[in-house]
Design a protein around this motif. Structure first.
Motif, mmCIF file in Angstrom:
data_model
loop_
_atom_site.group_PDB
_atom_site.id
_atom_site.type_symbol
_atom_site.label_atom_id
_atom_site.label_comp_id
_atom_site.label_asym_id
_atom_site.label_seq_id
_atom_site.Cartn_x
_atom_site.Cartn_y
_atom_site.Cartn_z
ATOM 1 N N GLN A 129 13.881 13.604 6.293
ATOM 2 C CA GLN A 129 14.395 12.463 5.533
ATOM 3 C C GLN A 129 13.270 11.747 4.782
ATOM 4 O OE1 GLN A 129 17.797 11.888 5.300
ATOM 5 N NE2 GLN A 129 17.073 10.652 3.593
ATOM 6 N N THR A 130 12.097 11.655 5.409
ATOM 7 C CA THR A 130 10.948 11.045 4.742
ATOM 8 C C THR A 130 10.611 11.803 3.458
ATOM 9 O OG1 THR A 130 10.037 10.202 6.812
ATOM 10 C CG2 THR A 130 8.486 10.486 4.989
ATOM 11 N N TRP A 137 10.150 14.543 -2.734
ATOM 12 C CA TRP A 137 9.268 15.701 -2.786
ATOM 13 C C TRP A 137 9.964 17.017 -2.453
ATOM 14 C CZ3 TRP A 137 4.578 13.155 0.092
ATOM 15 C CH2 TRP A 137 3.844 12.402 -0.828
ATOM 16 N N ILE A 138 11.112 16.975 -1.746
ATOM 17 C CA ILE A 138 11.830 18.207 -1.416
ATOM 18 C C ILE A 138 13.300 18.050 -1.772
ATOM 19 C CG2 ILE A 138 10.231 18.873 0.431
ATOM 20 C CD1 ILE A 138 12.451 17.975 2.442
ATOM 21 N N GLU A 139 13.970 19.208 -1.901
ATOM 22 C CA GLU A 139 15.401 19.217 -2.165
ATOM 23 C C GLU A 139 15.989 20.513 -1.618
ATOM 24 O OE1 GLU A 139 16.020 19.219 -6.386
ATOM 25 O OE2 GLU A 139 14.724 20.962 -6.698
ATOM 26 N N THR A 140 17.300 20.516 -1.447
ATOM 27 C CA THR A 140 17.976 21.742 -1.044
ATOM 28 C C THR A 140 18.279 22.543 -2.299
ATOM 29 O OG1 THR A 140 20.173 20.732 -1.126
ATOM 30 C CG2 THR A 140 19.025 20.659 0.985
ATOM 31 N N ILE A 141 18.074 23.852 -2.212
ATOM 32 C CA ILE A 141 18.324 24.709 -3.372
ATOM 33 C C ILE A 141 19.358 25.784 -3.081
ATOM 34 C CG2 ILE A 141 16.065 24.305 -4.387
ATOM 35 C CD1 ILE A 141 15.329 27.175 -3.326
ATOM 36 N N GLY A 142 19.997 25.717 -1.934
ATOM 37 C CA GLY A 142 21.006 26.706 -1.583
ATOM 38 C C GLY A 142 21.017 26.967 -0.095
ATOM 39 N N HIS A 143 21.529 28.140 0.261
ATOM 40 C CA HIS A 143 21.634 28.533 1.663
ATOM 41 C C HIS A 143 21.176 29.971 1.808
ATOM 42 C CE1 HIS A 143 24.097 25.021 2.853
ATOM 43 N NE2 HIS A 143 24.496 25.086 1.591
ATOM 44 N N ARG A 155 0.840 -1.191 0.000
ATOM 45 C CA ARG A 155 0.000 0.000 0.000
ATOM 46 C C ARG A 155 0.881 1.249 0.000
ATOM 47 N NH1 ARG A 155 -5.329 -0.908 -0.398
ATOM 48 N NH2 ARG A 155 -5.918 -2.900 0.471
ATOM 49 N N SER A 156 0.314 2.333 -0.471
ATOM 50 C CA SER A 156 1.024 3.604 -0.413
ATOM 51 C C SER A 156 1.270 3.946 1.047
ATOM 52 C CB SER A 156 0.194 4.709 -1.059
ATOM 53 O OG SER A 156 -0.001 4.440 -2.419
ATOM 54 N N PRO A 157 2.432 4.507 1.337
ATOM 55 C CA PRO A 157 2.711 4.841 2.738
ATOM 56 C C PRO A 157 1.769 5.926 3.236
ATOM 57 C CG PRO A 157 4.430 5.696 1.293
ATOM 58 C CD PRO A 157 3.531 4.862 0.451
ATOM 59 N N ARG A 158 1.457 5.836 4.507
ATOM 60 C CA ARG A 158 0.653 6.874 5.139
ATOM 61 C C ARG A 158 1.615 7.765 5.895
ATOM 62 N NH1 ARG A 158 -4.588 5.932 4.552
ATOM 63 N NH2 ARG A 158 -5.354 7.147 6.293
ATOM 64 N N TYR A 159 1.468 9.053 5.693
ATOM 65 C CA TYR A 159 2.399 9.996 6.283
ATOM 66 C C TYR A 159 1.802 10.636 7.524
ATOM 67 C CZ TYR A 159 4.852 9.323 1.926
ATOM 68 O OH TYR A 159 5.503 8.754 0.878
ATOM 69 N N SER A 160 2.666 10.910 8.489
ATOM 70 C CA SER A 160 2.231 11.522 9.740
ATOM 71 C C SER A 160 1.803 12.971 9.504
ATOM 72 C CB SER A 160 3.372 11.491 10.755
ATOM 73 O OG SER A 160 4.403 12.379 10.339
ATOM 74 N N ARG A 161 1.107 13.489 10.476
ATOM 75 C CA ARG A 161 0.686 14.895 10.405
ATOM 76 C C ARG A 161 1.907 15.803 10.323
ATOM 77 N NH1 ARG A 161 -4.052 17.943 12.737
ATOM 78 N NH2 ARG A 161 -3.295 20.070 12.861
ATOM 79 N N ALA A 162 2.974 15.469 11.062
ATOM 80 C CA ALA A 162 4.188 16.293 11.036
ATOM 81 C C ALA A 162 4.786 16.347 9.632
ATOM 82 C CB ALA A 162 5.215 15.739 12.025
#
Length: 196
Positions: free
Chosen positions: A124-125, A131-137, A84-91
């Protein structure tokens, strides 16, 4: 009899057999000679019409073109999948929403909005999901990492751009304050200096 396929058949086969979306440049160059942009649009329009009202549909996202299961069929076919697709926490979901609507943001920005520390597991999730990445500082003390969503995030939500996200007023009571502008962002991907 010739061994060459018509452009629509070749492009259809490519889209059906690839697991990742294909960009328009890639699709044009499949044919010999390469298709013009106008011809490709005609081919894709024809394919989209041919697959209308079927269990698969041709869709375009920020990453390119691909076939995917039509929403009406997805619910029924989900029962066939062993995983099944993972269920993600509210956080995780709150953190993703903050990044999507306020990007680019630092972990400190996210913590300021949520009012609690953001654990490394949450970040990390979202990284593991693509879904996310670092784009700089950010050009401030400590040079914290700036986070933003990826093209995969848009593709998974079947969006062409962030402007297609629903207005925050439709999402409930989550109120996001103004954040400082990202200044001096570079492409470095060093670990954030803030604690988890």
């Amino acid at each position: 009899m010739t061994d060459t396929l018509p452009p629509d058949a070749l492009i259809e086969a490519a889209l059906l057999t690839q697991s990742e979306p294909l960009g328009e440049k890639t699709l044009r160059q499949l044919c010999d000679p390469p298709l013009s942009q106008d011809k490709l649009i005609d081919v894709l329009g024809s394919l989209k019409a041919r697959w209308q009202n079927r269990a698969l549909q041709l869709v375009h996202s920020g990453e390119g073109w691909r076939f995917q299961i039509a929403p009406a069929a997805y619910a029924r076919l989900g029962a066939l999948q062993e995983t099944r697709s993972p269920r993600y926490s509210r956080a995780v979901m709150e953190t993703l929403a903050i990044i999507a609507y306020q990007q680019p943001v630092t972990r400190g920005d996210i913590e300021g909005i949520r009012g609690v520390a953001v654990s490394q597991n949450v970040m990390q999730t979202l990284l593991d999901r693509g879904w996310i990445e670092t784009i700089g500082h950010r050009d401030t003390v400590g040079r914290p990492v700036l986070w933003a969503t990826t093209p995969a995030f848009l593709a998974d939500l079947q969006l062409d751009s962030l402007e297609q996200l629903p207005p925050l007023t439709e999402l409930g009571e989550l109120v996001l304050p103004e954040l400082p502008q990202a200044a001096g962002a570079d492409n470095g991907a060093e670990e954030e200096t803030e604690d988890a």
